[in-house]
Design a protein around this motif. Structure first.
Motif, PDB file in Angstrom:
ATOM      1  N   ASP A  21     -60.339  17.697 -65.254  1.00 51.85           N
ATOM      2  CA  ASP A  21     -59.655  17.778 -66.545  1.00 51.85           C
ATOM      3  C   ASP A  21     -60.226  18.970 -67.323  1.00 51.85           C
ATOM      4  N   ASP A  23     -59.566  19.952 -71.318  1.00 56.73           N
ATOM      5  CA  ASP A  23     -59.990  19.719 -72.695  1.00 56.73           C
ATOM      6  C   ASP A  23     -60.886  18.476 -72.758  1.00 56.73           C
ATOM      7  N   GLY A  24     -62.089  18.655 -73.264  1.00 55.33           N
ATOM      8  CA  GLY A  24     -63.028  17.537 -73.344  1.00 55.33           C
ATOM      9  C   GLY A  24     -64.021  17.517 -72.187  1.00 55.33           C
ATOM     10  N   ASP A 217     -62.310  13.131 -69.381  1.00 54.76           N
ATOM     11  CA  ASP A 217     -62.926  12.562 -70.579  1.00 54.76           C
ATOM     12  C   ASP A 217     -62.082  11.461 -71.204  1.00 54.76           C
ATOM     13  N   THR A 218     -60.858  11.268 -70.708  1.00 51.75           N
ATOM     14  CA  THR A 218     -59.950  10.340 -71.388  1.00 51.75           C
ATOM     15  C   THR A 218     -59.618   9.139 -70.503  1.00 51.75           C
ATOM     16  N   ASP A 222     -57.004  10.394 -67.543  1.00 51.72           N
ATOM     17  CA  ASP A 222     -57.779  10.828 -66.373  1.00 51.72           C
ATOM     18  C   ASP A 222     -58.272   9.634 -65.550  1.00 51.72           C
TER      19      ASP A 222
HETATM   20 MG   LIG Z   1     -59.332  15.889 -71.500  1.00 48.32          MG
END
Ligand SMILES: [Mg+2]
Ligand SMILES: O=C(CO)COP(=O)(O)O
Length: 295
Positions: A21, A23-24, A217-218, A222
């Motif tokens: 992933d 972002d994050g 991160d989600t 994810d």
């Molecule tokens: Mg993310």
């Protein structure tokens, strides 16, 4: 070759590939997460297959490469897989040479064009909604009337929001919810956690299910997507999930790390910290590709 022989072959040529992933995990908005550049360097040096998997449809592959390059991460377009690409490929199969009205930006428009779609502003086959900063009440009203007139509502992803350096920005899911509320119609979403995007990413790397690891991160995208597909998963705590949130979920990742920096010794991580895969989960659908990639 029967599936049983293939399972033995999988064990013999065992390798692990990563769906990562963005972002994050790699950055937060425009800020690089410490350790991310070193992590990618290690993957390249050790020839571990990887692809970035993002629910951000704003950028084209080239734009994403440039964003990463400016942060000191050198990758090629083949390393990028966006929900815009997954959505455009899905639509091209569903209705080749179709038409779309788009609420979104360059990444989504380009992916649709590359997959044989025309962008129109009346009577489209589909209203396609992605991330964007150009939404207006007029564009939403147009979309509403197209949907009520028969156009199908497609979402690149349903993330309600995304953490940024300074706080939170609204995501495509919020726009989709608006259109669903006004029209009473339900959108179909292609991005993570949809198996459409998760499986397509695994196939891009020619990996079997048991060889695929998702780092994200989600939880809702994810980690849920990985769990549903039988991929092993690693949750990083540098993005949308805090450790104390985990009790809310009835599913979870295989491993939790504070940040991607903890994975820089990736060989040791795969050998020592990552649980072994369940070979029975394997679904290898394109034998010729798989054998060529693993030879
Ligand atoms: Mg993310
Ligand atoms: O931009 C996003 C949702 O708005 C999510 O991006 P990632 O999938 O890269 O975390």
């Amino acid at each position: 070759m029967t599936p049983r022989t293939l399972t033995k072959y999988t064990v013999l040529t065992m390798r692990t590939g990563l769906l990562i992933d963005m972002d994050g995990v790699i950055y937060r908005g425009s800020q690089l997460i410490p350790g991310a550049a070193e992590f990618i360097q290690t993957l390249r040096r050790e020839r571990i297959p990887f692809i970035f998997l993002t629910n951000n449809s704003q950028r084209t592959r080239r734009d994403v490469c440039m964003k990463l390059q400016r942060m000191g991460i050198d990758v090629e377009e083949r390393h990028i897989f966006t929900c815009a690409m997954a959505t455009a490929r899905f639509l091209a199969k569903l209705k080749p040479s179709g038409t779309a009205y788009v609420i979104g930006e360059g990444g989504l428009l380009q992916a649709l064009h590359l997959n044989g779609y025309s962008i129109v502003d009346h009577e489209p086959d589909f209203v396609v909604v992605g991330e964007g900063r150009t939404i207006t009440l007029d564009s939403l009203e147009l979309a509403v009337n197209m949907i009520l007139g028969g156009a199908k509502l497609i979402a690149t992803n349903l993330d309600p929001n995304c953490p940024t350096k300074g706080g939170t920005r609204p995501g495509a899911g919020a726009t989709v919810a608006y259109l669903e509320t006004v029209t009473g119609r339900k959108a179909f979403s292609v991005g993570k956690p949809s198996p459409i995007m998760m499986r397509a990413a695994r196939k891009e790397l020619h990996l079997a299910t048991s060889q695929t690891v998702m780092i994200g991160d989600t939880m809702e995208t994810d980690i849920l997507g990985a769990v549903q597909l039988g991929f092993r998963s690693v949750l990083t705590l540098t993005g949308s999930t805090r450790r104390e949130d985990l009790g809310k979920y009835a599913f979870g990742p295989d491993v939790i790390v504070e940040s991607i920096a903890e994975l820089c010794d990736i060989g040791r991580f795969i050998d020592r910290d990552l649980p072994k895969a369940n070979q029975d989960d394997d679904t290898v659908t394109n034998m010729a590709d798989w054998v060529a990639a693993n030879a």
